[in-house]
Design an enzyme around this catalytic site. Structure first.
Site, PDB file in Angstrom:
ATOM      1  N   ASP A  93      -6.710 -15.697  -0.556  1.00 24.28           N
ATOM      2  CA  ASP A  93      -8.160 -15.697  -0.734  1.00 24.28           C
ATOM      3  C   ASP A  93      -8.556 -17.063  -1.306  1.00 24.28           C
ATOM      4  OD1 ASP A  93      -7.427 -15.678  -3.359  1.00 24.28           O
ATOM      5  OD2 ASP A  93      -8.412 -13.805  -3.872  1.00 24.28           O
ATOM      6  N   ASP A 283      -7.370  -5.385   2.752  1.00 23.11           N
ATOM      7  CA  ASP A 283      -6.488  -5.564   1.597  1.00 23.11           C
ATOM      8  C   ASP A 283      -7.105  -4.788   0.451  1.00 23.11           C
ATOM      9  OD1 ASP A 283      -8.665  -7.712   1.022  1.00 23.11           O
ATOM     10  OD2 ASP A 283      -7.540  -7.569  -0.835  1.00 23.11           O
ATOM     11  N   CYS A 321       5.265  13.085   3.808  1.00 30.73           N
ATOM     12  CA  CYS A 321       5.621  11.660   3.740  1.00 30.73           C
ATOM     13  C   CYS A 321       7.137  11.502   3.896  1.00 30.73           C
ATOM     14  CB  CYS A 321       5.169  11.074   2.404  1.00 30.73           C
ATOM     15  SG  CYS A 321       5.616   9.343   2.180  1.00 30.73           S
ATOM     16  N   CYS A 323       8.828   8.677   3.165  1.00 34.99           N
ATOM     17  CA  CYS A 323       9.309   7.506   2.436  1.00 34.99           C
ATOM     18  C   CYS A 323      10.530   7.861   1.585  1.00 34.99           C
ATOM     19  CB  CYS A 323       8.189   6.888   1.585  1.00 34.99           C
ATOM     20  SG  CYS A 323       8.000   7.577  -0.067  1.00 34.99           S
TER      21      CYS A 323
HETATM   22 ZN   LIG Z   1       6.288   9.125  -0.042  1.00 35.51          ZN
END
Ligand SMILES: [Zn+2]
Length: 389
Positions: A93, A283, A321, A323
């Site tokens: 930025d 962002d 999820c 992850c």
């Molecule tokens: Zn997760």
């Protein structure tokens, strides 16, 4: 030759899915860019950010890096990519927003902004020319023009003055940027087939909540000519409905063949709603900042990991999820880490939150490509509403 190549592969209403080719790799859009304020995405190492989460681009803040460690250190290290050990794309930025958020500590003139450093109180001066010089020394792949941001509640007259100043600063940013590229000041230059190898420069549309000023700002910005166009000055305290009204009005008027970047926004549902209105890049500090304070983003809304109700809960943060945190750890364990003040708590929550944001955008891209985006958007919203968020 151009510094960027942007190709749109699929559309659904105003939503677009495409590929942004930078001198440091290809980025599928719409894309969420994790924020790496001081040259670090807080709470996560670059290895999982690259391998598991597969972030193709991160953002760094000019203001913070300029004040500390300073551009001499970064230049001597061979630019920001080498200094921090990140070889994928970087967007910086301009420092304008950080200086703006200092509030009473700054003074704005035609020439630039004078302010006191939040680190040591020293008097500093940031202008379009200084910002371009700092961003050339950082060697980021995408550079932002130095702009002025009117407060969300500013009057028409006040906003118009600020917006015109932004346009004059955009012209000066463009001129300084071109001169610095010609002088070879860019530390991040690489030879890539089909691209110029230079930095790319994005313009910023301002005008707060006034649609006539937004349109005027867009026209002035496009007339100067940039590689991409950002919408700035939103998500700064105005109503969400006004934010979407501005986006809905402005994005269809933006150049179709250039990437559109909505700065500093937002929650996962904000991203989906902005994609539906034609935005390509985002962002936001939310996944990392909220991760450090114990808040997880999930497909069923926000979850505060500190709550006593998770004490014996063996389920993962988000059952949908995939992850590595959700595959291995329970809510009960994460709550225990937080209440014990263990640093791993912030690390694991940051990891999951970034995974959730990046996976959501992966889902958005697939849905646009397969023609299922309206269904994806509806189901995402319905899940959140069912959970009471
Ligand atoms: Zn997760």
């Amino acid at each position: 030759m151009k510094p960027l190549h942007f190709q749109i592969d699929a559309e659904s209403g105003e939503a677009r899915a495409g590929v942004l080719t930078t001198r440091r790799g290809q980025i599928e859009t719409p894309v969420f860019m994790p924020v790496g304020t001081a040259g670090t995405v807080k709470g996560i190492r670059f290895e999982p950010l690259e391998s598991e989460l597969d972030a193709k681009i991160i953002l760094a803040n000019t203001y913070h890096l300029w004040l500390r460690p300073g551009i001499d250190v970064i230049r001597a290290a061979g630019g920001l990519h080498r200094f921090i050990g990140w070889n994928r794309a970087l967007l910086t930025d301009s420092g304008g927003f950080q200086v703006w958020s200092l509030g009473a500590l700054r003074k704005i003139t035609e020439e630039g902004t004078e302010f006191r450093s939040h680190l040591d109180g020293s008097l500093r001066f940031l202008s379009p020319e200084v910002s371009m010089e700092v961003q050339a020394a950082l060697g980021s792949d995408i550079v932002m023009v130095f702009d002025e941001c009117a407060p969300g509640q500013a009057s028409h007259e006040q906003t118009e003055h600020s917006m015109n100043l932004t346009a004059r600063w955009a012209t000066r940013s463009r001129e300084a940027f071109n001169r610095l590229q010609a002088e070879g000041a860019d530390t991040g230059r690489v030879e890539v087939e089909g691209l110029s190898g230079a930095q790319a420069l994005f313009g910023i549309v301002q005008g707060a909540g006034h649609l006539d000023l937004r349109r005027n700002s867009l026209e002035q910005t496009v007339n100067i000519g940039f590689d991409g166009y950002a919408i700035g000055g939103l998500s700064v305290g105005e109503d969400k409905s006004l934010m979407f009204e501005v986006i809905e009005d402005i994005t269809p008027r933006m150049p179709k063949d250039a990437p559109r970047y909505l700065m500093g926004v937002g929650t996962p549902e904000d991203l989906i709603e902005a994609v539906a209105r034609g935005v390509d890049m985002f962002d936001c500090v939310l996944p990392t900042r909220n991760g450090r304070t114990g808040q997880a983003f999930t497909s069923r809304g926000k979850l505060n990991v500190k709550n006593a109700q998770w004490t014996n809960d063996t389920r993962p943060l988000d059952e949908t999820c995939g992850c590595s945190v959700c595959r291995r750890h329970s809510r009960a364990y994460l709550r225990h880490l937080f209440t014990s003040g263990e640093m791993l708590a912030s690390i694991l929550l940051t990891h999951h939150n970034l995974a959730f944001f990046l996976d959501t955008m992966r889902g958005v891209r697939q849905a646009i490509r397969s023609g299922d985006f309206p269904k994806f958007r509806r189901e995402f919203t319905e899940r959140l509403e069912a959970s009471g968020e």
